[in-house]
Design a protein around this motif. Structure first.
Motif, PDB file in Angstrom:
ATOM      1  N   ALA A  44       0.832  -1.217   0.000  1.00  0.00           N
ATOM      2  CA  ALA A  44       0.000   0.000   0.000  1.00  0.00           C
ATOM      3  C   ALA A  44       0.859   1.256   0.000  1.00  0.00           C
ATOM      4  O   ALA A  44       0.466   2.283  -0.555  1.00  0.00           O
ATOM      5  CB  ALA A  44      -0.924  -0.013   1.219  1.00  0.00           C
ATOM      6  N   LEU A  45       2.036   1.204   0.611  1.00  0.00           N
ATOM      7  CA  LEU A  45       2.906   2.374   0.658  1.00  0.00           C
ATOM      8  C   LEU A  45       3.760   2.532  -0.596  1.00  0.00           C
ATOM      9  O   LEU A  45       3.972   3.660  -1.072  1.00  0.00           O
ATOM     10  CB  LEU A  45       3.826   2.303   1.875  1.00  0.00           C
ATOM     11  CG  LEU A  45       3.157   2.497   3.236  1.00  0.00           C
ATOM     12  CD1 LEU A  45       4.168   2.247   4.347  1.00  0.00           C
ATOM     13  CD2 LEU A  45       2.566   3.871   3.354  1.00  0.00           C
ATOM     14  N   LEU A  47       3.491   0.854  -3.815  1.00  0.00           N
ATOM     15  CA  LEU A  47       2.887   0.805  -5.147  1.00  0.00           C
ATOM     16  C   LEU A  47       2.479   2.184  -5.666  1.00  0.00           C
ATOM     17  O   LEU A  47       2.723   2.483  -6.838  1.00  0.00           O
ATOM     18  CB  LEU A  47       1.721  -0.174  -5.172  1.00  0.00           C
ATOM     19  CG  LEU A  47       2.118  -1.642  -5.171  1.00  0.00           C
ATOM     20  CD1 LEU A  47       0.890  -2.530  -5.123  1.00  0.00           C
ATOM     21  CD2 LEU A  47       2.967  -1.982  -6.372  1.00  0.00           C
ATOM     22  N   PRO A  48       1.886   3.056  -4.855  1.00  0.00           N
ATOM     23  CA  PRO A  48       1.557   4.394  -5.384  1.00  0.00           C
ATOM     24  C   PRO A  48       2.795   5.214  -5.750  1.00  0.00           C
ATOM     25  O   PRO A  48       2.740   6.052  -6.648  1.00  0.00           O
ATOM     26  CB  PRO A  48       0.790   5.065  -4.250  1.00  0.00           C
ATOM     27  CG  PRO A  48       0.240   3.951  -3.444  1.00  0.00           C
ATOM     28  CD  PRO A  48       1.246   2.846  -3.560  1.00  0.00           C
ATOM     29  N   LEU A  49       3.913   4.979  -5.091  1.00  0.00           N
ATOM     30  CA  LEU A  49       5.127   5.728  -5.403  1.00  0.00           C
ATOM     31  C   LEU A  49       5.652   5.412  -6.797  1.00  0.00           C
ATOM     32  O   LEU A  49       6.206   6.274  -7.476  1.00  0.00           O
ATOM     33  CB  LEU A  49       6.219   5.424  -4.372  1.00  0.00           C
ATOM     34  CG  LEU A  49       5.981   5.948  -2.957  1.00  0.00           C
ATOM     35  CD1 LEU A  49       7.096   5.452  -2.037  1.00  0.00           C
ATOM     36  CD2 LEU A  49       5.929   7.455  -2.956  1.00  0.00           C
ATOM     37  N   SER A  51       3.814   3.901  -9.379  1.00  0.00           N
ATOM     38  CA  SER A  51       2.759   3.585 -10.343  1.00  0.00           C
ATOM     39  C   SER A  51       2.958   4.307 -11.671  1.00  0.00           C
ATOM     40  O   SER A  51       2.651   3.767 -12.721  1.00  0.00           O
ATOM     41  CB  SER A  51       1.388   3.917  -9.757  1.00  0.00           C
ATOM     42  OG  SER A  51       1.310   5.311  -9.494  1.00  0.00           O
ATOM     43  N   GLY A  52       3.498   5.524 -11.673  1.00  0.00           N
ATOM     44  CA  GLY A  52       3.684   6.250 -12.922  1.00  0.00           C
ATOM     45  C   GLY A  52       5.118   6.299 -13.387  1.00  0.00           C
ATOM     46  O   GLY A  52       5.457   7.025 -14.319  1.00  0.00           O
TER      47      GLY A  52
END
Length: 126
Positions: A44-45, A47-49, A51-52
């Motif tokens: 959760a911590l 993957l968003p970092l 993702s792009g």
């Protein structure tokens, strides 16, 4: 890692379930739940970092020659010393694993006493 594997293999650890070293089922369940929770939290911590994020492989030249120069030029002697240290540790682990200990045996004989008894002959008193 290889040294640890050799050390584990040479200790003659029991194979299969063993009542003295097995963990209770509730500890395994708690460990699995904590491991899954840690994985979910890290996912959760992190993957968003990323993702792009994209990587351009055509822009930068390869770093392989610089790494090879560092490993085989500057750091060659520490690597060689480390390999000798690991070899000595492996030989020591092998030697320690071959030593037979006689704990708790009353009839255990010290090797020097056994050699003296053999030298004295079969008619000598023990």
């Amino acid at each position: 890692v290889v040294l640890v594997l050799f050390a584990l293999m040479l200790t003659r650890a029991p194979i299969g379930p063993h009542s003295e070293i097995d963990t209770p089922a509730w500890q395994r369940v708690v460990g699995a739940v904590l491991g899954a929770a840690t994985t979910a939290l890290l996912g959760a911590l992190l993957l968003p970092l990323f993702s792009g994020a994209t990587a351009s492989l055509d822009d930068a030249p390869s770093a392989t020659p610089r790494i090879a120069q560092a490993v085989f030029g500057t750091w060659v002697w520490p690597f060689e010393l480390l390999s000798v240290l690991l070899l000595v540790a492996l030989i020591g682990a092998f030697a320690v694993s071959r030593v037979v200990l006689h704990r708790g045996r009353v009839d255990a004989v010290h090797p020097a006493d056994a050699a003296r008894a053999r030298a004295a002959g079969p008619g000598a008193a023990s």
